[in-house]
Design an enzyme around this catalytic site. Structure first.
Site, PDB file in Angstrom:
ATOM      1  N   ASN A  10       0.864  -1.184   0.000  1.00 10.03           N
ATOM      2  CA  ASN A  10       0.000   0.000   0.000  1.00 10.03           C
ATOM      3  C   ASN A  10       0.901   1.234   0.000  1.00 10.03           C
ATOM      4  OD1 ASN A  10      -1.823   2.034   0.531  1.00 10.03           O
ATOM      5  ND2 ASN A  10      -2.241   1.393   2.642  1.00 10.03           N
ATOM      6  N   LYS A  12       0.127   4.292  -0.341  1.00  5.20           N
ATOM      7  CA  LYS A  12      -0.499   5.514   0.200  1.00  5.20           C
ATOM      8  C   LYS A  12      -0.231   6.686  -0.761  1.00  5.20           C
ATOM      9  CE  LYS A  12      -0.089   3.381   4.669  1.00  5.20           C
ATOM     10  NZ  LYS A  12       0.001   3.479   6.102  1.00  5.20           N
ATOM     11  N   HIS A 102      -9.531   0.857   5.627  1.00  2.68           N
ATOM     12  CA  HIS A 102      -8.199   1.173   6.169  1.00  2.68           C
ATOM     13  C   HIS A 102      -8.342   2.197   7.298  1.00  2.68           C
ATOM     14  CE1 HIS A 102      -4.109   2.604   6.533  1.00  2.68           C
ATOM     15  NE2 HIS A 102      -3.740   1.479   5.950  1.00  2.68           N
ATOM     16  N   GLU A 174      -4.925  -4.944  10.966  1.00  6.41           N
ATOM     17  CA  GLU A 174      -3.921  -3.892  11.104  1.00  6.41           C
ATOM     18  C   GLU A 174      -4.156  -3.122  12.406  1.00  6.41           C
ATOM     19  OE1 GLU A 174      -2.165  -2.628   7.080  1.00  6.41           O
ATOM     20  OE2 GLU A 174      -4.022  -1.522   7.346  1.00  6.41           O
ATOM     21  N   GLY A 180       2.633   2.518  10.663  1.00  7.63           N
ATOM     22  CA  GLY A 180       3.541   3.646  10.462  1.00  7.63           C
ATOM     23  C   GLY A 180       4.296   4.066  11.713  1.00  7.63           C
TER      24      GLY A 180
HETATM   25  P1  PGA Z   1       2.963   0.463   7.580  1.00  8.82           P
HETATM   26  O1  PGA Z   1       1.494   0.634   6.958  1.00  8.82           O
HETATM   27  O2  PGA Z   1       3.525  -0.827   7.034  1.00  8.82           O
HETATM   28  O3  PGA Z   1       3.736   1.673   7.103  1.00  8.82           O
HETATM   29  O4  PGA Z   1       2.825   0.423   9.057  1.00  8.82           O
HETATM   30  C1  PGA Z   1       0.623  -0.450   6.812  1.00  8.82           C
HETATM   31  C2  PGA Z   1      -0.703   0.004   6.241  1.00  8.82           C
HETATM   32  O5  PGA Z   1      -1.145   1.108   6.571  1.00  8.82           O
HETATM   33  O6  PGA Z   1      -1.340  -0.704   5.441  1.00  8.82           O
END
Ligand code: PGA
Length: 257
Positions: A10, A12, A102, A174, A180
């Site tokens: 992803n 983003k 999400h 998640e 993040g």
């Molecule tokens: P991350 O994000 O791996 O940067 O923690 C995961 C996500 O939001 O799908």
């Protein structure tokens, strides 16, 4: 859909078109070199920003087991919704997957269960697999409400879908506190929640469909911790944010099964 090993990236709101194409080129080249060791069993999903979907879909067309997915779709099929993108548009550019639920959509765009139901219906109407994301906040975990929260997030949406419709779903657990942040759920925490999610799906449908659904872990999954997470019996892969923006890291994660 029977249970598969899946790694989805992803991206983003990151990368220019040129950077995006270069990253896909690096990823597909590196994975191509690894196909000899059987890695083409893993379904790889690239989830870039909307403007790059068509170009990246063209780029990965002949690459085995690579697909594109979208980060969002609208609740309606078409019409006067300036700035929005429908599931049929996604389908027309070769998109096979879409993220729904999400935590960033829940938090920043105030999306709720009723939106997710409509978005998933639109996705399914256009032969797109929803990747339905669920997860608790740190406060919910600290107050030991995480199982309750996950039960509600799942039940409120899944009750609107038949077993045939649910068979097209992918689920992603998640934990919001891990997204993040660099803080990952331990393998034990991930396994515990994934097994719990399967038990909820068994209660809502049956044990066969619960055993067949792929459940991805997301939240600071990276090249260092992916192997331990993916070795859990109920973790079928990862939904990767930050680490999907670097070819070496993303490929290491794909090679972590
Ligand atoms: P991350 O994000 O791996 O940067 O923690 C995961 C996500 O939001 O799908």
């Amino acid at each position: 859909m029977s249970r598969k090993k899946i790694v989805a990236g992803n991206w983003k709101m990151n990368k220019s078109l040129q950077e995006a194409k270069a990253l896909v080129e690096q990823i597909t080249n590196q994975i191509n070199d690894s196909i000899a060791i059987g890695i083409d069993e893993v379904t790889k999903i690239i989830i870039p920003p909307f403007p790059y979907l068509d170009a990246i879909n063209t780029q990965i067309l002949n690459k085995p087991n690579f697909n594109v997915g979208a980060q969002n779709c609208h609740t309606n099929a078409a019409g006067a919704f300036t700035g929005e993108v429908s599931a049929s548009m996604l389908s027309s550019v070769g998109c096979k997957y879409v993220l729904v639920g999400h935590s960033e959509r829940r938090q920043y765009f105030k999306e709720k269960d009723s939106d997710f139901v409509l978005k998933i219906k639109e996705a399914l109407n256009n032969n797109i697999h929803p990747i339905f994301c669920i997860g608790e906040t740190i406060d919910q975990r600290k107050t030991e409400n995480h199982f309750k929260v996950i039960t509600e997030q799942l039940t409120n949406v899944l009750k609107e879908f038949t077993v045939a419709e649910f068979s097209k779903f992918i689920l992603a657990y998640e934990p919001v506190w891990a997204i993040g942040t660099g803080e990952t759920a331990t393998a034990a925490q991930a396994q515990e929640m994934h097994a719990f999610i399967r038990s909820i799906v068994t209660d809502l449908y049956d044990s066969k469909i619960a055993n067949d659904v792929s459940i991805l872990y997301g939240g600071s999954c990276n090249a260092q911790n992916a192997q331990e997470l993916f070795s859990c019996p109920d973790v079928d892969g990862g939904l990767i944010g930050g680490a999907s923006l670097k070819a070496d890291d993303f490929c290491k994660i794909i090679l972590s099964f």
